[in-house]
Design an enzyme around this catalytic site. Structure first.
Site, PDB file in Angstrom:
ATOM      1  N   LYS A 136       0.862  -1.189   0.000  1.00 49.26           N
ATOM      2  CA  LYS A 136       0.000   0.000   0.000  1.00 49.26           C
ATOM      3  C   LYS A 136       0.893   1.232   0.000  1.00 49.26           C
ATOM      4  O   LYS A 136       2.033   1.172   0.459  1.00 49.26           O
ATOM      5  CB  LYS A 136      -0.873   0.026   1.269  1.00 49.26           C
ATOM      6  CG  LYS A 136      -2.090   0.918   1.154  1.00 49.26           C
ATOM      7  CD  LYS A 136      -3.250   0.202   0.502  1.00 49.26           C
ATOM      8  CE  LYS A 136      -4.432   1.084   0.257  1.00 49.26           C
ATOM      9  NZ  LYS A 136      -5.600   0.317  -0.183  1.00 49.26           N
ATOM     10  N   GLY A 175      -5.730   2.742  -7.237  1.00 48.44           N
ATOM     11  CA  GLY A 175      -6.329   3.853  -6.501  1.00 48.44           C
ATOM     12  C   GLY A 175      -6.788   3.460  -5.106  1.00 48.44           C
ATOM     13  O   GLY A 175      -6.767   2.285  -4.719  1.00 48.44           O
ATOM     14  N   ASP A 176      -7.165   4.457  -4.341  1.00 49.60           N
ATOM     15  CA  ASP A 176      -7.791   4.304  -3.025  1.00 49.60           C
ATOM     16  C   ASP A 176      -8.365   5.693  -2.722  1.00 49.60           C
ATOM     17  O   ASP A 176      -8.630   6.466  -3.663  1.00 49.60           O
ATOM     18  CB  ASP A 176      -6.753   3.866  -1.968  1.00 49.60           C
ATOM     19  CG  ASP A 176      -7.405   3.357  -0.671  1.00 49.60           C
ATOM     20  OD1 ASP A 176      -7.823   2.186  -0.627  1.00 49.60           O
ATOM     21  OD2 ASP A 176      -7.524   4.130   0.297  1.00 49.60           O
ATOM     22  N   THR A 220     -15.244  -2.567  -6.732  1.00 48.50           N
ATOM     23  CA  THR A 220     -15.246  -2.707  -5.272  1.00 48.50           C
ATOM     24  C   THR A 220     -16.671  -2.627  -4.731  1.00 48.50           C
ATOM     25  O   THR A 220     -17.093  -3.466  -3.925  1.00 48.50           O
ATOM     26  CB  THR A 220     -14.345  -1.633  -4.622  1.00 48.50           C
ATOM     27  OG1 THR A 220     -13.089  -1.641  -5.286  1.00 48.50           O
ATOM     28  CG2 THR A 220     -14.160  -1.908  -3.142  1.00 48.50           C
TER      29      THR A 220
HETATM   30  P1  NDP Z   1     -12.982   8.026  -2.452  1.00 50.22           P
HETATM   31  O1  NDP Z   1     -11.892   9.011  -2.262  1.00 50.22           O
HETATM   32  O2  NDP Z   1     -13.565   7.845  -3.804  1.00 50.22           O
HETATM   33  O3  NDP Z   1     -14.178   8.334  -1.446  1.00 50.22           O
HETATM   34  C1  NDP Z   1     -13.967   8.399  -0.078  1.00 50.22           C
HETATM   35  C2  NDP Z   1     -15.277   8.727   0.613  1.00 50.22           C
HETATM   36  O4  NDP Z   1     -15.118   8.510   2.012  1.00 50.22           O
HETATM   37  C3  NDP Z   1     -15.687  10.172   0.445  1.00 50.22           C
HETATM   38  O5  NDP Z   1     -17.072  10.279   0.466  1.00 50.22           O
HETATM   39  C4  NDP Z   1     -15.055  10.828   1.672  1.00 50.22           C
HETATM   40  O6  NDP Z   1     -15.692  12.037   2.083  1.00 50.22           O
HETATM   41  C5  NDP Z   1     -15.248   9.753   2.711  1.00 50.22           C
HETATM   42  N1  NDP Z   1     -14.178   9.874   3.715  1.00 50.22           N
HETATM   43  C6  NDP Z   1     -12.851   9.774   3.495  1.00 50.22           C
HETATM   44  N2  NDP Z   1     -12.152   9.983   4.612  1.00 50.22           N
HETATM   45  C7  NDP Z   1     -13.061  10.228   5.560  1.00 50.22           C
HETATM   46  C8  NDP Z   1     -12.971  10.513   6.929  1.00 50.22           C
HETATM   47  N3  NDP Z   1     -11.773  10.611   7.566  1.00 50.22           N
HETATM   48  N4  NDP Z   1     -14.133  10.683   7.625  1.00 50.22           N
HETATM   49  C9  NDP Z   1     -15.333  10.603   6.990  1.00 50.22           C
HETATM   50  N5  NDP Z   1     -15.473  10.335   5.680  1.00 50.22           N
HETATM   51  C10 NDP Z   1     -14.364  10.153   4.983  1.00 50.22           C
HETATM   52  O7  NDP Z   1     -12.388   6.648  -1.906  1.00 50.22           O
HETATM   53  P2  NDP Z   1     -12.897   5.149  -2.193  1.00 50.22           P
HETATM   54  O8  NDP Z   1     -14.363   5.124  -2.378  1.00 50.22           O
HETATM   55  O9  NDP Z   1     -12.027   4.570  -3.243  1.00 50.22           O
HETATM   56  O10 NDP Z   1     -12.508   4.428  -0.821  1.00 50.22           O
HETATM   57  C11 NDP Z   1     -13.415   4.287   0.263  1.00 50.22           C
HETATM   58  C12 NDP Z   1     -12.956   3.154   1.164  1.00 50.22           C
HETATM   59  O11 NDP Z   1     -12.938   1.933   0.418  1.00 50.22           O
HETATM   60  C13 NDP Z   1     -11.555   3.302   1.754  1.00 50.22           C
HETATM   61  O12 NDP Z   1     -11.536   2.699   3.035  1.00 50.22           O
HETATM   62  C14 NDP Z   1     -10.700   2.459   0.811  1.00 50.22           C
HETATM   63  O13 NDP Z   1      -9.517   2.018   1.425  1.00 50.22           O
HETATM   64  C15 NDP Z   1     -11.657   1.312   0.539  1.00 50.22           C
HETATM   65  N6  NDP Z   1     -11.403   0.516  -0.659  1.00 50.22           N
HETATM   66  C16 NDP Z   1     -11.313   1.107  -1.887  1.00 50.22           C
HETATM   67  C17 NDP Z   1     -11.100   0.331  -3.011  1.00 50.22           C
HETATM   68  C18 NDP Z   1     -11.087   0.902  -4.389  1.00 50.22           C
HETATM   69  O14 NDP Z   1     -10.990   0.129  -5.340  1.00 50.22           O
HETATM   70  N7  NDP Z   1     -11.221   2.210  -4.572  1.00 50.22           N
HETATM   71  C19 NDP Z   1     -10.907  -1.127  -2.901  1.00 50.22           C
HETATM   72  C20 NDP Z   1     -11.110  -1.651  -1.570  1.00 50.22           C
HETATM   73  C21 NDP Z   1     -11.324  -0.840  -0.502  1.00 50.22           C
HETATM   74  P3  NDP Z   1     -14.953  13.436   1.851  1.00 50.22           P
HETATM   75  O15 NDP Z   1     -15.071  13.718   0.393  1.00 50.22           O
HETATM   76  O16 NDP Z   1     -15.719  14.395   2.695  1.00 50.22           O
HETATM   77  O17 NDP Z   1     -13.540  13.261   2.310  1.00 50.22           O
HETATM   78  O1  2IT Z   2      -7.935  -1.515  -0.689  1.00 49.45           O
HETATM   79  C1  2IT Z   2      -7.894  -1.992  -1.835  1.00 49.45           C
HETATM   80  O2  2IT Z   2      -8.035  -3.208  -2.034  1.00 49.45           O
HETATM   81  C2  2IT Z   2      -7.688  -1.079  -2.963  1.00 49.45           C
HETATM   82  N1  2IT Z   2      -7.622   0.137  -2.745  1.00 49.45           N
HETATM   83  C3  2IT Z   2      -7.548  -1.614  -4.361  1.00 49.45           C
HETATM   84  C4  2IT Z   2      -6.183  -2.174  -4.596  1.00 49.45           C
HETATM   85  C5  2IT Z   2      -5.865  -2.563  -6.020  1.00 49.45           C
HETATM   86  O3  2IT Z   2      -4.682  -2.861  -6.244  1.00 49.45           O
HETATM   87  O4  2IT Z   2      -6.742  -2.596  -6.888  1.00 49.45           O
END
Ligand code: NDP
Ligand code: 2IT
Length: 455
Positions: A136, A175-176, A220
């Site tokens: 990561k 991404g994340d 996801t």
């Molecule tokens: P995005 O940046 O697209 O969206 C994040 C969302 O979560 C936003 O609505 C944001 O609100 C909110 N958020 C972020 N930080 C905080 C915080 N400290 N407190 C409250 N709300 C918060 O990210 P993703 O949708 O990609 O990721 C969301 C989660 O999913 C994370 O935990 C990530 O690790 C996990 N994940 C993502 C994957 C992927 O493929 N993208 C794969 C597997 C897991 P705001 O805009 O106000 O910050």
């Molecule tokens: O938390 C996760 O699994 C991710 N943000 C996606 C990782 C990836 O390599 O697609």
């Protein structure tokens, strides 16, 4: 964090000493300690069955990253001001394949946060059944309010250091939080320029015209809903007709809403870090995408534009009554109080779209109330699994249809569900997906580490 103050079982001495060893060596990393504790808490029976794991100190080795990179990321804003951020990449474990895992850009990022995410990723990636190790990375850079040009300069500076550590057989980011299609484009562009190679398999989440996979954007969120559907089926239920609440309104949240709606659920609320919206008729997905993906606006704008919806500033989205809750924002966003509210309102299933969104105390509340619970390392593995599908297409210089990629995702989620279920049964805890995910992921990594010798 003390070692499991309310231990669910007597711990194997190897588990206890590995945890204490890790906690001593990483005193200022509470999220990392929490992530390790949540896994180790379930491993005592596996260590009893396999004494060689303790003899070879597999747990201590697992808790120490193979390599940790920290670097300076200097960049200039639109006013000409110089900023210095910190970049990270933790290459945690490569026993099963190249390091694989996302990049997070958020001001809360520090080494401990990246280590918690990298540690989780090892077991998540193992659960997919694919050949990917865990890693990561990210930065404490805050993308909020930054122009496209600033994001571009930041990404170029970040990749200028990171590129020398990457490679399709070495380390493959994605991404994340704070890193989506736009950022992946700038990152890939700078990699290609510095490496003088068009190496598609070096990063995933790419645009469809230049090596991306259909369904990676959706994967996801879709995957976590498919996992939820499989958990419900096991107890003779379905998503059709259920009231769903999703937290967050980013990539994972939006596509969880989409898939839940496809399966007949009504999604009545979502949120961002400032507040949440409630829309009892069911969220208007096109409007949500327009506001979040196109305009990059706050979620409050949704309530301004949608008749009948309301915005609640601050507060907890988990106050909104629902049958199914999908925490999809960030770590530790669903605590014990929120879990008690969900239980009081009759929740039947919770699945973690985010990484570690539910605190250990909240998991305990849900467990005691017999709520179906899908841990993130299983429920949100569809994203990384589809990244591997992207790498497969890149290696074969081909590109699959949406239907084909989606059916591969559905099969993978079903397999992950079954792996968790099987491991939970084998260890005498049927229906405990937390234990099942931890044990099944661990067994695969541990046996690979054992076979490959002391490295
Ligand atoms: P995005 O940046 O697209 O969206 C994040 C969302 O979560 C936003 O609505 C944001 O609100 C909110 N958020 C972020 N930080 C905080 C915080 N400290 N407190 C409250 N709300 C918060 O990210 P993703 O949708 O990609 O990721 C969301 C989660 O999913 C994370 O935990 C990530 O690790 C996990 N994940 C993502 C994957 C992927 O493929 N993208 C794969 C597997 C897991 P705001 O805009 O106000 O910050
Ligand atoms: O938390 C996760 O699994 C991710 N943000 C996606 C990782 C990836 O390599 O697609």
């Amino acid at each position: 964090m003390p070692f499991s103050s309310e231990a669910r079982r007597d711990h194997h001495p190897g588990v206890r000493s590995a945890y204490e060893h890790m906690a001593r060596r990483n005193p200022d990393e509470p999220e990392f300690q929490q992530a390790v504790l949540e896994v180790l808490d379930d491993l005592s029976p596996a260590l009893t069955r396999h004494p060689e794991y303790a003899e070879q100190r597999i747990l201590e080795r697992l808790c120490e990253p193979e390599r940790q990179l920290m670097f300076r990321v200097p960049w200039r804003d639109d006013q000409g001001q110089v900023h210095i951020n910190r970049g990270f990449r933790v290459e945690f474990n490569s026993a099963l394949g190249p390091y694989k895992g996302g990049l997070r850009f958020h001001p809360s990022v520090d080494l401990g946060v990246i280590k918690f995410l990298g540690f989780e990723q090892i077991f998540k990636n193992a659960l997919t059944g694919m050949n990917i190790g865990g890693g990561k990375g990210g930065s404490d850079f805050d993308p909020k309010g930054r122009s496209d040009a600033e994001i571009e300069r930041f990404c170029q500076s970040f990749m200028t250091e990171l590129h020398r550590h990457l490679g399709e057989h070495t380390d493959v980011p994605a991404g994340d939080i704070g890193v989506g299609a736009r950022e992946i484009g700038y990152l890939f562009g700078q990699y290609r320029r510095l490496a003088n190679r068009w190496e598609a398999g070096v990063i995933t989440g790419k645009g469809l015209e230049w090596g991306g996979s259909r369904v990676r954007t959706e994967a996801t969120g879709y995957g976590s809903v498919l996992f939820t559907q499989r958990m419900l089926e096991r107890v003779g239920k379905a998503l059709d007709g259920q009231r769903v609440v999703v937290s967050g309104s980013g990539n994972v949240a939006i596509y969880s809403v989409e898939k839940a709606q496809h399966l007949g659920a009504t999604v009545v609320a979502c949120s961002d870090s400032a507040g949440y919206v409630v829309d009892d008729k069911g969220l208007d997905l096109d409007l949500l995408k327009q506001i979040k993906e196109v305009e990059r606006e706050r979620i409050s704008v949704y309530a301004e534009r949608r008749v009948g919806a309301r915005y609640v500033e601050g507060g907890s989205v988990w106050d909104v009554p629902c049958d199914v809750a999908l925490p999809s924002a960030t770590q530790n966003e669903l605590d014990a109080d929120a879990a008690r509210v969900l239980v009081r309102n009759g929740v039947i299933a919770v699945a973690e779209g985010a990484n570690m969104p539910t605190t250990p105390e909240a998991v305990q509340v849900l467990r005691e109330a017999k709520v179906l619970f899908g841990p993130g390392k299983a429920a949100n593995a569809g994203g990384v699994a589809t990244s591997v599908l992207e790498m497969r297409q890149n290696a074969r210089r081909t590109s699959w249809s949406f239907q084909h990629a989606e059916s591969e995702l559905a099969e993978t989620m079903s397999d992950i569900h079954d792996r968790c279920e099987e491991a939970a049964e084998r260890y005498g805890a049927p229906g405990d997906y937390v234990l099942g995910a931890n044990v099944a992921g661990f067994e695969r990594v541990a046996s690979a580490m054992l076979a490959q010798g002391l490295i």
